[in-house]
Scaffold this motif. Structure first.
Motif, PDB file in Angstrom:
ATOM      1  N   SER A  62      14.376  -1.320   4.577  1.00  0.00           N
ATOM      2  CA  SER A  62      13.952  -2.212   3.363  1.00  0.00           C
ATOM      3  C   SER A  62      12.324  -2.269   3.541  1.00  0.00           C
ATOM      4  CB  SER A  62      14.410  -3.713   3.310  1.00  0.00           C
ATOM      5  OG  SER A  62      14.150  -4.366   2.148  1.00  0.00           O
ATOM      6  N   LEU A  63      11.764  -1.244   2.999  1.00  0.00           N
ATOM      7  CA  LEU A  63      10.416  -1.275   3.075  1.00  0.00           C
ATOM      8  C   LEU A  63       9.672  -1.437   1.467  1.00  0.00           C
ATOM      9  CD1 LEU A  63       9.813   1.619   5.629  1.00  0.00           C
ATOM     10  CD2 LEU A  63       9.251  -0.826   5.900  1.00  0.00           C
ATOM     11  N   PRO A  64       8.647  -1.726   1.293  1.00  0.00           N
ATOM     12  CA  PRO A  64       7.922  -1.875   0.021  1.00  0.00           C
ATOM     13  C   PRO A  64       7.711  -0.521  -0.518  1.00  0.00           C
ATOM     14  CG  PRO A  64       6.734  -3.410   1.143  1.00  0.00           C
ATOM     15  CD  PRO A  64       7.789  -2.582   2.166  1.00  0.00           C
ATOM     16  N   LEU A  65       8.146  -0.058  -1.867  1.00  0.00           N
ATOM     17  CA  LEU A  65       8.005   1.210  -2.117  1.00  0.00           C
ATOM     18  C   LEU A  65       6.400   1.959  -2.055  1.00  0.00           C
ATOM     19  CD1 LEU A  65      10.455   0.796  -5.321  1.00  0.00           C
ATOM     20  CD2 LEU A  65      10.770   1.884  -3.021  1.00  0.00           C
ATOM     21  N   VAL A  66       5.450   0.985  -2.086  1.00  0.00           N
ATOM     22  CA  VAL A  66       4.073   1.501  -2.045  1.00  0.00           C
ATOM     23  C   VAL A  66       4.360   2.400  -0.472  1.00  0.00           C
ATOM     24  CG1 VAL A  66       3.274   0.011  -3.673  1.00  0.00           C
ATOM     25  CG2 VAL A  66       3.370  -0.506  -1.192  1.00  0.00           C
ATOM     26  N   ARG A  86      21.159   2.963   4.809  1.00  0.00           N
ATOM     27  CA  ARG A  86      21.017   2.854   3.435  1.00  0.00           C
ATOM     28  C   ARG A  86      19.596   2.191   3.206  1.00  0.00           C
ATOM     29  NH1 ARG A  86      24.767   5.198   4.015  1.00  0.00           N
ATOM     30  NH2 ARG A  86      26.922   4.842   3.494  1.00  0.00           N
ATOM     31  N   PHE A  87      19.087   2.602   2.052  1.00  0.00           N
ATOM     32  CA  PHE A  87      17.894   1.931   1.406  1.00  0.00           C
ATOM     33  C   PHE A  87      18.027   0.781   0.537  1.00  0.00           C
ATOM     34  CE2 PHE A  87      14.258   1.613  -1.319  1.00  0.00           C
ATOM     35  CZ  PHE A  87      13.093   1.538  -0.434  1.00  0.00           C
ATOM     36  N   LEU A  88      17.331  -0.171   1.037  1.00  0.00           N
ATOM     37  CA  LEU A  88      17.415  -1.635   0.270  1.00  0.00           C
ATOM     38  C   LEU A  88      16.174  -1.982  -0.363  1.00  0.00           C
ATOM     39  CD1 LEU A  88      19.400  -3.901  -0.800  1.00  0.00           C
ATOM     40  CD2 LEU A  88      18.825  -4.920   1.361  1.00  0.00           C
ATOM     41  N   PRO A  89      16.115  -1.830  -1.586  1.00  0.00           N
ATOM     42  CA  PRO A  89      14.665  -2.015  -2.378  1.00  0.00           C
ATOM     43  C   PRO A  89      14.475  -3.780  -1.984  1.00  0.00           C
ATOM     44  CG  PRO A  89      15.776  -0.913  -4.098  1.00  0.00           C
ATOM     45  CD  PRO A  89      16.816  -1.151  -2.858  1.00  0.00           C
ATOM     46  N   THR A  90      13.011  -3.857  -1.617  1.00  0.00           N
ATOM     47  CA  THR A  90      12.587  -5.207  -1.539  1.00  0.00           C
ATOM     48  C   THR A  90      12.734  -6.109  -2.430  1.00  0.00           C
ATOM     49  OG1 THR A  90      10.522  -4.782  -2.191  1.00  0.00           O
ATOM     50  CG2 THR A  90      10.704  -4.480   0.208  1.00  0.00           C
ATOM     51  N   LEU A  91      12.799  -7.387  -2.427  1.00  0.00           N
ATOM     52  CA  LEU A  91      13.299  -8.237  -3.457  1.00  0.00           C
ATOM     53  C   LEU A  91      11.643  -7.950  -4.510  1.00  0.00           C
ATOM     54  CD1 LEU A  91      15.072 -10.363  -4.937  1.00  0.00           C
ATOM     55  CD2 LEU A  91      13.675 -12.141  -3.488  1.00  0.00           C
ATOM     56  N   ALA A  92      10.578  -8.016  -4.060  1.00  0.00           N
ATOM     57  CA  ALA A  92       9.576  -7.816  -4.893  1.00  0.00           C
ATOM     58  C   ALA A  92       9.592  -6.647  -5.891  1.00  0.00           C
ATOM     59  CB  ALA A  92       8.195  -7.903  -4.101  1.00  0.00           C
ATOM     60  N   ASP A  93      10.248  -5.680  -5.146  1.00  0.00           N
ATOM     61  CA  ASP A  93      10.186  -4.275  -5.799  1.00  0.00           C
ATOM     62  C   ASP A  93      11.543  -4.282  -6.949  1.00  0.00           C
ATOM     63  OD1 ASP A  93       8.219  -2.938  -4.766  1.00  0.00           O
ATOM     64  OD2 ASP A  93       9.407  -2.123  -3.245  1.00  0.00           O
ATOM     65  N   GLN A  94      12.496  -4.983  -6.676  1.00  0.00           N
ATOM     66  CA  GLN A  94      13.473  -5.177  -7.513  1.00  0.00           C
ATOM     67  C   GLN A  94      13.027  -5.980  -8.654  1.00  0.00           C
ATOM     68  OE1 GLN A  94      17.382  -6.026  -5.815  1.00  0.00           O
ATOM     69  NE2 GLN A  94      16.682  -5.506  -3.859  1.00  0.00           N
ATOM     70  N   LEU A  95      12.498  -7.115  -8.390  1.00  0.00           N
ATOM     71  CA  LEU A  95      12.111  -7.991  -9.448  1.00  0.00           C
ATOM     72  C   LEU A  95      11.081  -7.282 -10.666  1.00  0.00           C
ATOM     73  CD1 LEU A  95      11.746 -11.450  -7.712  1.00  0.00           C
ATOM     74  CD2 LEU A  95      13.613 -10.891  -9.176  1.00  0.00           C
ATOM     75  N   GLY A 100      13.924   2.472  -6.314  1.00  0.00           N
ATOM     76  CA  GLY A 100      13.782   3.499  -5.390  1.00  0.00           C
ATOM     77  C   GLY A 100      12.485   4.356  -5.555  1.00  0.00           C
ATOM     78  N   PRO A 101      12.098   4.773  -4.185  1.00  0.00           N
ATOM     79  CA  PRO A 101      10.953   5.802  -4.078  1.00  0.00           C
ATOM     80  C   PRO A 101      11.132   6.696  -5.131  1.00  0.00           C
ATOM     81  CG  PRO A 101      11.759   5.472  -2.019  1.00  0.00           C
ATOM     82  CD  PRO A 101      12.756   4.923  -2.995  1.00  0.00           C
ATOM     83  N   ARG A 102       9.835   7.196  -5.766  1.00  0.00           N
ATOM     84  CA  ARG A 102       9.850   8.384  -6.641  1.00  0.00           C
ATOM     85  C   ARG A 102      10.108   9.723  -6.019  1.00  0.00           C
ATOM     86  NH1 ARG A 102       4.538   8.533  -9.397  1.00  0.00           N
ATOM     87  NH2 ARG A 102       5.011   6.377  -9.745  1.00  0.00           N
ATOM     88  N   GLY A 103      11.406  10.400  -6.369  1.00  0.00           N
ATOM     89  CA  GLY A 103      11.699  11.543  -5.825  1.00  0.00           C
ATOM     90  C   GLY A 103      12.661  11.328  -4.799  1.00  0.00           C
ATOM     91  N   PHE A 104      12.749  10.053  -4.452  1.00  0.00           N
ATOM     92  CA  PHE A 104      13.836   9.763  -3.631  1.00  0.00           C
ATOM     93  C   PHE A 104      15.364  10.285  -3.624  1.00  0.00           C
ATOM     94  CE2 PHE A 104      16.835   6.602  -1.329  1.00  0.00           C
ATOM     95  CZ  PHE A 104      16.241   6.494  -0.215  1.00  0.00           C
ATOM     96  N   GLN A 105      15.865  11.078  -2.743  1.00  0.00           N
ATOM     97  CA  GLN A 105      16.997  11.848  -2.915  1.00  0.00           C
ATOM     98  C   GLN A 105      17.886  11.556  -1.406  1.00  0.00           C
ATOM     99  OE1 GLN A 105      18.513  14.050  -5.402  1.00  0.00           O
ATOM    100  NE2 GLN A 105      16.956  13.540  -6.671  1.00  0.00           N
ATOM    101  N   ARG A 106      19.117  11.237  -1.509  1.00  0.00           N
ATOM    102  CA  ARG A 106      20.017  11.070  -0.297  1.00  0.00           C
ATOM    103  C   ARG A 106      20.568  11.995  -0.356  1.00  0.00           C
ATOM    104  NH1 ARG A 106      22.844   7.252   3.460  1.00  0.00           N
ATOM    105  NH2 ARG A 106      22.828   8.916   4.979  1.00  0.00           N
TER     106      ARG A 106
END
Length: 107
Positions: A62-66, A86-95, A100-106
């Motif tokens: 769970s890291l900020p998308l920046v 698993r990637f969990l967006p931060t609460l700030a990013d979700q709000l 998810g990161p641009r181009g992020f593919q699992r």
């Protein structure tokens, strides 16, 4: 898919803020996990050693998308180690509507 069970070991990877949030949330999980370990974003270079020492059942990132370069580097290490994560967006990013990161593919 990894299931959380009473014997699970979690490794939480994030900033100081996201680690506090995740630790509080994990404390509410049912079933309770066996152990929770944390790794601050300041110490991402230690991720391979943490994986070997903790042998986590699952890693929550769970890291900020920046911090997209750090996210990519961490998930690359996790994939190379064969870790379940698993990637969990931060609460700030979700709000802010960012999930998810641009181009992020699992794979």
């Amino acid at each position: 898919m990894t299931q959380i069970s009473p014997g699970s070991r979690l490794l939480l990877v994030g900033t100081a803020s996201t680690l506090r949030q995740l630790s509080a949330l994990v404390g509410e999980l049912e079933p309770r996990v066996n152990s929770v370990h944390t790794l601050s974003s300041d110490c991402l270079s230690h991720l391979p050693q943490e994986l070997a020492a903790v042998e986590p059942t699952c890693v929550l990132v769970s890291l900020p998308l920046v911090m997209d370069q750090q996210i990519a580097a961490a998930t690359r290490v996790l994939d190379q180690a064969g870790a379940s994560w698993r990637f969990l967006p931060t609460l700030a990013d979700q709000l802010a509507g960012r999930t998810g990161p641009r181009g992020f593919q699992r794979e």
